[in-house]
Scaffold this motif. Structure first.
Motif, PDB file in Angstrom:
ATOM      1  N   GLU A   1       0.753  -1.189   0.103  1.00  0.00           N
ATOM      2  CA  GLU A   1       0.045   0.154  -0.081  1.00  0.00           C
ATOM      3  C   GLU A   1       0.914   1.259  -0.024  1.00  0.00           C
ATOM      4  N   ARG A   2       0.545   2.179  -0.532  1.00  0.00           N
ATOM      5  CA  ARG A   2       1.136   3.557  -0.706  1.00  0.00           C
ATOM      6  C   ARG A   2       0.521   4.134   0.680  1.00  0.00           C
ATOM      7  N   CYS A   3       1.595   4.950   1.528  1.00  0.00           N
ATOM      8  CA  CYS A   3       1.319   5.645   2.688  1.00  0.00           C
ATOM      9  C   CYS A   3       0.603   6.829   2.466  1.00  0.00           C
ATOM     10  N   ILE A   4      -1.076   6.627   2.148  1.00  0.00           N
ATOM     11  CA  ILE A   4      -1.844   7.888   1.900  1.00  0.00           C
ATOM     12  C   ILE A   4      -3.115   7.167   2.397  1.00  0.00           C
ATOM     13  N   GLY A   5      -4.032   8.075   2.714  1.00  0.00           N
ATOM     14  CA  GLY A   5      -5.327   7.597   3.124  1.00  0.00           C
ATOM     15  C   GLY A   5      -6.320   6.669   2.041  1.00  0.00           C
ATOM     16  N   PRO A   6      -7.215   5.864   2.612  1.00  0.00           N
ATOM     17  CA  PRO A   6      -7.880   4.913   1.806  1.00  0.00           C
ATOM     18  C   PRO A   6      -8.799   5.432   0.835  1.00  0.00           C
ATOM     19  N   ARG A   7      -9.029   6.993   0.687  1.00  0.00           N
ATOM     20  CA  ARG A   7      -9.917   7.366  -0.247  1.00  0.00           C
ATOM     21  C   ARG A   7      -9.035   8.191  -1.073  1.00  0.00           C
ATOM     22  N   SER A   8      -7.549   8.110  -1.239  1.00  0.00           N
ATOM     23  CA  SER A   8      -6.954   8.737  -2.133  1.00  0.00           C
ATOM     24  C   SER A   8      -6.876   7.936  -3.602  1.00  0.00           C
ATOM     25  N   ALA A   9      -6.827   8.622  -4.577  1.00  0.00           N
ATOM     26  CA  ALA A   9      -6.940   8.220  -5.985  1.00  0.00           C
ATOM     27  C   ALA A   9      -5.683   7.331  -5.889  1.00  0.00           C
ATOM     28  N   GLU A  10      -4.539   7.285  -5.238  1.00  0.00           N
ATOM     29  CA  GLU A  10      -3.292   6.585  -5.448  1.00  0.00           C
ATOM     30  C   GLU A  10      -3.333   5.267  -4.439  1.00  0.00           C
TER      31      GLU A  10
ATOM     32  N   ASP B   1       9.635   4.466  -7.244  1.00  0.00           N
ATOM     33  CA  ASP B   1       8.640   4.331  -8.520  1.00  0.00           C
ATOM     34  C   ASP B   1       7.636   5.201  -8.237  1.00  0.00           C
ATOM     35  N   ALA B   2       6.872   5.842  -9.044  1.00  0.00           N
ATOM     36  CA  ALA B   2       5.688   6.649  -8.868  1.00  0.00           C
ATOM     37  C   ALA B   2       4.516   5.446  -8.479  1.00  0.00           C
ATOM     38  N   PRO B   3       3.888   6.209  -7.386  1.00  0.00           N
ATOM     39  CA  PRO B   3       4.013   7.799  -6.766  1.00  0.00           C
ATOM     40  C   PRO B   3       4.886   7.374  -5.759  1.00  0.00           C
ATOM     41  N   PHE B   4       5.929   8.602  -5.898  1.00  0.00           N
ATOM     42  CA  PHE B   4       7.234   8.604  -4.780  1.00  0.00           C
ATOM     43  C   PHE B   4       6.690   8.679  -3.609  1.00  0.00           C
ATOM     44  N   LEU B   5       5.970   7.747  -2.854  1.00  0.00           N
ATOM     45  CA  LEU B   5       5.557   7.745  -1.621  1.00  0.00           C
ATOM     46  C   LEU B   5       6.234   6.824  -0.524  1.00  0.00           C
ATOM     47  N   PRO B   6       6.285   6.792   0.501  1.00  0.00           N
ATOM     48  CA  PRO B   6       6.560   5.662   1.528  1.00  0.00           C
ATOM     49  C   PRO B   6       5.490   4.780   1.190  1.00  0.00           C
ATOM     50  N   ARG B   7       6.010   3.688   1.462  1.00  0.00           N
ATOM     51  CA  ARG B   7       4.996   2.448   1.226  1.00  0.00           C
ATOM     52  C   ARG B   7       5.045   1.549   2.332  1.00  0.00           C
ATOM     53  N   LEU B   8       4.073   0.380   2.356  1.00  0.00           N
ATOM     54  CA  LEU B   8       4.136  -0.452   3.255  1.00  0.00           C
ATOM     55  C   LEU B   8       4.023  -1.865   2.341  1.00  0.00           C
TER      56      LEU B   8
ATOM     57  N   VAL C   1       8.494   1.120   3.906  1.00  0.00           N
ATOM     58  CA  VAL C   1       9.690   1.512   2.868  1.00  0.00           C
ATOM     59  C   VAL C   1       9.650   3.039   2.777  1.00  0.00           C
ATOM     60  N   ALA C   2      10.859   3.363   3.128  1.00  0.00           N
ATOM     61  CA  ALA C   2      10.956   4.999   3.505  1.00  0.00           C
ATOM     62  C   ALA C   2      10.310   5.832   2.223  1.00  0.00           C
TER      63      ALA C   2
ATOM     64  N   THR D   1       8.557  -5.782  -7.056  1.00  0.00           N
ATOM     65  CA  THR D   1       7.131  -6.527  -6.749  1.00  0.00           C
ATOM     66  C   THR D   1       6.457  -6.030  -5.540  1.00  0.00           C
ATOM     67  N   ALA D   2       5.262  -6.001  -5.406  1.00  0.00           N
ATOM     68  CA  ALA D   2       4.502  -5.254  -4.230  1.00  0.00           C
ATOM     69  C   ALA D   2       5.204  -4.138  -4.102  1.00  0.00           C
ATOM     70  N   SER D   3       5.849  -3.634  -2.991  1.00  0.00           N
ATOM     71  CA  SER D   3       6.581  -2.506  -2.755  1.00  0.00           C
ATOM     72  C   SER D   3       8.180  -3.126  -2.340  1.00  0.00           C
ATOM     73  N   LEU D   4       8.603  -4.043  -2.951  1.00  0.00           N
ATOM     74  CA  LEU D   4       9.875  -4.502  -2.485  1.00  0.00           C
ATOM     75  C   LEU D   4      10.804  -4.041  -3.950  1.00  0.00           C
ATOM     76  N   PHE D   5      11.656  -3.185  -3.587  1.00  0.00           N
ATOM     77  CA  PHE D   5      12.215  -2.189  -4.806  1.00  0.00           C
ATOM     78  C   PHE D   5      13.841  -2.740  -4.701  1.00  0.00           C
ATOM     79  N   PRO D   6      14.202  -2.567  -6.108  1.00  0.00           N
ATOM     80  CA  PRO D   6      15.762  -3.079  -6.017  1.00  0.00           C
ATOM     81  C   PRO D   6      16.853  -2.556  -4.898  1.00  0.00           C
ATOM     82  N   ASN D   7      17.444  -3.472  -4.528  1.00  0.00           N
ATOM     83  CA  ASN D   7      18.268  -3.310  -3.659  1.00  0.00           C
ATOM     84  C   ASN D   7      17.759  -2.872  -2.199  1.00  0.00           C
ATOM     85  N   SER D   8      16.650  -2.614  -2.058  1.00  0.00           N
ATOM     86  CA  SER D   8      15.934  -2.132  -0.866  1.00  0.00           C
ATOM     87  C   SER D   8      16.152  -2.905   0.272  1.00  0.00           C
ATOM     88  N   PRO D   9      16.406  -2.361   1.688  1.00  0.00           N
ATOM     89  CA  PRO D   9      16.617  -3.052   2.886  1.00  0.00           C
ATOM     90  C   PRO D   9      15.427  -4.076   2.889  1.00  0.00           C
TER      91      PRO D   9
END
Ligand code: 6PG
Length: 280
Positions: A77-86, A179-186, A174-175, A154-162
């Motif tokens: 999930e992107r770190c935004i509210g559940p009603r956000s378009a993203e 990749d767009a949207p450039f938001l913190p992720r879960l 994920v800080a 895949t998911a929000s497991l990005f290349p070479n990420s901790p």
């Protein structure tokens, strides 16, 4: 990371046919899960690619999947509210969850609005409970749906990420997404994704062909450079591709050519006479 089993690669004429095939596959797996265990535990993928699949499930498989006995989770999930378009939850809710009889208490979203995100990760991990090792218990999920980004994430497991190194946690924050949207992720971690009876990737479009070829060529070991290559399952990993995305898949992979016979009727449709779903 243990060596995975060889993936199964299924190639279809176009994104709609790939989505239709994955929808049928999901219906079969749901029926098997309910017959065997009385419930079906499904992890939804984010991004745009699965939207056609979700709309199809809502439109043609509203009565074919035992939604009332289905538990729905999210891979990230992107770190935004559940009603956000993203929001991945918002996208899945609009295209699928609001259109099927899945009980609201069975839909478990990642709380992207919570701060700090680590708190949301901890809460989701608590909700999931212990992720048993293969020798300790059955897998947590019956079917995990995933996509891939152009960088092989895949998911929000990005290349070479901790996050790729998480071995005991099932959910991490994920800080910042590269990749767009450039938001913190879960995101669910590899151990959580691996606690599954099956993982199905849905990949479509020529823009994914290059990285998909690199992902599959890196198997069976995989590489953190293309995180999707390190996803494992207790059962199979099946790739549902359209021809455009599959154009650089090494010929050594099993590909199931799209049916060249007359369009197939879905088995359930045969019982009902004329197809209630468009053939592939
Ligand atoms: C997300 C997804 C992500 C997605 C890929 C592909 O939150 O964006 O979980 O992993 O599956 O980025 O996205 P598209 O299907 O939009 O190409």
């Amino acid at each position: 990371m243990d060596r995975g089993v060889a993936p199964e690669v299924r190639v279809y004429a176009n994104p709609s046919a790939a989505s239709a095939a994955l929808a049928r596959h999901l219906v079969r797996r749901a029926g098997e899960s309910i017959r065997a265990r009385g419930q079906f535990s499904l992890v939804l993928s984010g991004g745009k690619t699965p939207q056609a699949l979700y709309r199809r499930l809502a439109r043609y498989d509203r009565t074919r999947v035992p939604w009332r006995r289905t538990e729905v989770f999210f891979g990230d999930e992107r770190c935004i509210g559940p009603r956000s378009a993203e929001s991945n939850y918002r996208a899945a809710s609009d295209s699928l969850l609001s259109r099927i009889p899945v009980p609201r208490r069975h839909v478990h979203r990642l709380e992207g609005e919570l701060r700090p995100p680590t708190r949301a990760a901890e809460r989701y991990a608590e909700l999931l409970g212990a992720i048993p090792a293969p020798e300790d218990g059955p897998p947590r999920f019956d079917l995990v749906l995933l996509g891939i980004g152009g960088d092989g994430h895949t998911a929000s497991l990005f290349p070479n990420s901790p996050a790729l190194r998480a071995r005991t946690r099932s959910v991490v924050a994920v800080a910042r997404s590269p990749d767009a949207p450039f938001l913190p992720r879960l995101t669910l971690t590899y151990p959580a994704l691996a606690s599954s009876r099956e993982v199905c990737f849905l990949v479509a479009g020529a823009e994914k062909a290059d990285v998909l070829g690199k992902i599959l060529r890196s198997l069976p070991n995989g590489t953190p450079r293309y995180p999707a290559s390190l996803v494992r399952s207790r059962g199979s990993v099946v790739w549902f591709l359209d021809r455009a995305a599959a154009s650089k898949v090494p010929t050594s992979f099993t590909t199931t050519p799209p049916s060249r016979q007359a369009p197939r009727l879905h088995r359930a449709d045969r019982r009902r006479g004329p197809a209630t779903r468009p053939a592939e």
